[in-house]
Design a protein around this motif. Structure first.
Motif, PDB file in Angstrom:
ATOM      1  N   TYR A  38     -23.551  -8.757   8.312  1.00  0.00           N
ATOM      2  CA  TYR A  38     -24.349  -7.665   7.432  1.00  0.00           C
ATOM      3  C   TYR A  38     -24.826  -6.088   8.312  1.00  0.00           C
ATOM      4  O   TYR A  38     -25.192  -5.859   8.996  1.00  0.00           O
ATOM      5  N   GLY A  39     -23.299  -5.586   7.238  1.00  0.00           N
ATOM      6  CA  GLY A  39     -23.521  -4.070   7.922  1.00  0.00           C
ATOM      7  C   GLY A  39     -22.950  -4.386  10.038  1.00  0.00           C
ATOM      8  O   GLY A  39     -21.069  -5.198   9.545  1.00  0.00           O
ATOM      9  N   ASP A  40     -22.773  -3.853  10.805  1.00  0.00           N
ATOM     10  CA  ASP A  40     -22.669  -4.364  12.058  1.00  0.00           C
ATOM     11  C   ASP A  40     -22.670  -5.848  12.711  1.00  0.00           C
ATOM     12  O   ASP A  40     -22.303  -5.866  13.581  1.00  0.00           O
ATOM     13  N   ARG A  41     -23.600  -6.482  11.957  1.00  0.00           N
ATOM     14  CA  ARG A  41     -24.852  -7.092  12.700  1.00  0.00           C
ATOM     15  C   ARG A  41     -23.851  -8.767  12.245  1.00  0.00           C
ATOM     16  O   ARG A  41     -23.615  -8.487  11.127  1.00  0.00           O
ATOM     17  N   CYS A  42     -23.704  -9.138  13.288  1.00  0.00           N
ATOM     18  CA  CYS A  42     -22.950 -11.095  13.343  1.00  0.00           C
ATOM     19  C   CYS A  42     -23.977 -11.955  12.876  1.00  0.00           C
ATOM     20  O   CYS A  42     -24.308 -11.863  13.927  1.00  0.00           O
ATOM     21  N   VAL A  43     -24.383 -11.896  11.987  1.00  0.00           N
ATOM     22  CA  VAL A  43     -25.722 -13.120  11.777  1.00  0.00           C
ATOM     23  C   VAL A  43     -24.601 -14.434  11.545  1.00  0.00           C
ATOM     24  O   VAL A  43     -25.573 -15.611  11.795  1.00  0.00           O
ATOM     25  N   LEU A  44     -23.876 -14.882  11.161  1.00  0.00           N
ATOM     26  CA  LEU A  44     -22.748 -16.092  11.450  1.00  0.00           C
ATOM     27  C   LEU A  44     -21.257 -15.973  12.457  1.00  0.00           C
ATOM     28  O   LEU A  44     -20.975 -15.252  11.730  1.00  0.00           O
ATOM     29  N   ARG A  45     -21.767 -16.954  12.996  1.00  0.00           N
ATOM     30  CA  ARG A  45     -20.608 -17.332  14.039  1.00  0.00           C
ATOM     31  C   ARG A  45     -20.383 -19.217  14.700  1.00  0.00           C
ATOM     32  O   ARG A  45     -20.337 -19.129  15.532  1.00  0.00           O
ATOM     33  N   ILE A  46     -19.250 -19.426  13.945  1.00  0.00           N
ATOM     34  CA  ILE A  46     -19.276 -20.377  14.168  1.00  0.00           C
ATOM     35  C   ILE A  46     -18.241 -20.518  13.521  1.00  0.00           C
ATOM     36  O   ILE A  46     -17.598 -21.366  12.598  1.00  0.00           O
ATOM     37  N   ALA A  47     -16.937 -21.768  14.983  1.00  0.00           N
ATOM     38  CA  ALA A  47     -15.872 -21.602  14.921  1.00  0.00           C
ATOM     39  C   ALA A  47     -15.889 -23.304  14.216  1.00  0.00           C
ATOM     40  O   ALA A  47     -14.534 -23.576  14.242  1.00  0.00           O
ATOM     41  N   SER A  48     -16.747 -24.187  14.430  1.00  0.00           N
ATOM     42  CA  SER A  48     -16.416 -26.277  13.613  1.00  0.00           C
ATOM     43  C   SER A  48     -17.684 -26.298  13.752  1.00  0.00           C
ATOM     44  O   SER A  48     -18.489 -26.200  14.787  1.00  0.00           O
TER      45      SER A  48
END
Length: 220
Positions: free
Chosen positions: A11-21
């Motif tokens: 959301y904009g510059d903010r990463c709210v989800l980063r799930i590899a697996s």
């Protein structure tokens, strides 16, 4: 079966989800916990198809059912709320209301219900449909201890009948530790801990999970 690979959402510059697996097998009840802003609601919305990820692959049943955190009611009676959009099903609706402790309110205006009653009604409305994945955002947030027990009983009964997977977000230690098969802790959109609830409480997986779970240990 739910499968996520390389999932990211900004959301904009903010990463709210980063799930590899992430894999969730059929029939499993997965509780997702984490501080406010950790990505719980975004994860559920991505799985429900309501939010598009920036990258990654999402494989989940087509007939997923989603219960948002904010409960609402349609005009009319409590019973009518369960029948809207359904083909028949009046007996099933009455049975659900009985299990939810709302049968005495079947003829009452749905908009007159208390917060906890409205949350139970919203869940019953979802459970009138058939799906292989239940996505529930804070389903017991407005419930007292008795209401929480009723809600979790309804969810488990549905899972036992359909064999569906259940993914629910929660801030309540009791929901995750007493009812879930598996607990996932999110921190700033990433998985900080993942495993059986009892194991996560006793085995350190990350500093972020330790900080979040410190209050849960006091509650147990």
């Amino acid at each position: 079966m739910v499968e996520l690979r390389g999932l990211t959402k900004h959301y904009g510059d903010r990463c709210v989800l980063r799930i590899a697996s992430l894999d969730v097998p059929d029939g499993q009840l997965l509780a997702v916990a984490g501080a406010n802003g950790s990505g719980k609601t975004t994860l559920l919305r991505v799985l429900a198809g309501l939010t598009k990820p920036d990258a990654g692959a999402v494989n989940r049943p087509a007939d997923a059912l989603y219960l948002p955190q904010t409960s609402y009611a349609f005009r009319g009676t409590v019973l009518r709320n369960l029948l809207i959009g359904q083909r028949g099903g009046k007996n099933e609706a009455k049975e659900l209301l009985e299990k939810a402790g709302l049968s005495s309110l079947a003829g009452s205006k749905a908009k007159s219900l208390s917060g906890g009653e409205l949350q139970r009604l919203a869940l019953c409305r979802v459970l009138m449909r058939r799906g292989q994945l239940l996505l529930l955002d804070e389903p017991t947030s407005a419930c007292d201890a008795r209401g929480t027990q009723v809600m979790m009983s309804l969810i488990k009964d549905y899972r036992d009948r359909t064999g569906c997977s259940v993914i629910l977000s929660t801030h309540a230690p009791g929901v995750a530790l007493r009812h879930a098969d598996r607990l996932l802790v999110l921190h700033e959109g990433e998985i900080a801990a993942d495993g059986a609830p009892d194991d996560i409480l006793t085995q350190t997986q990350s500093e972020a999970a330790e900080r979040f779970l410190a209050d849960w240990r006091v509650s147990c």
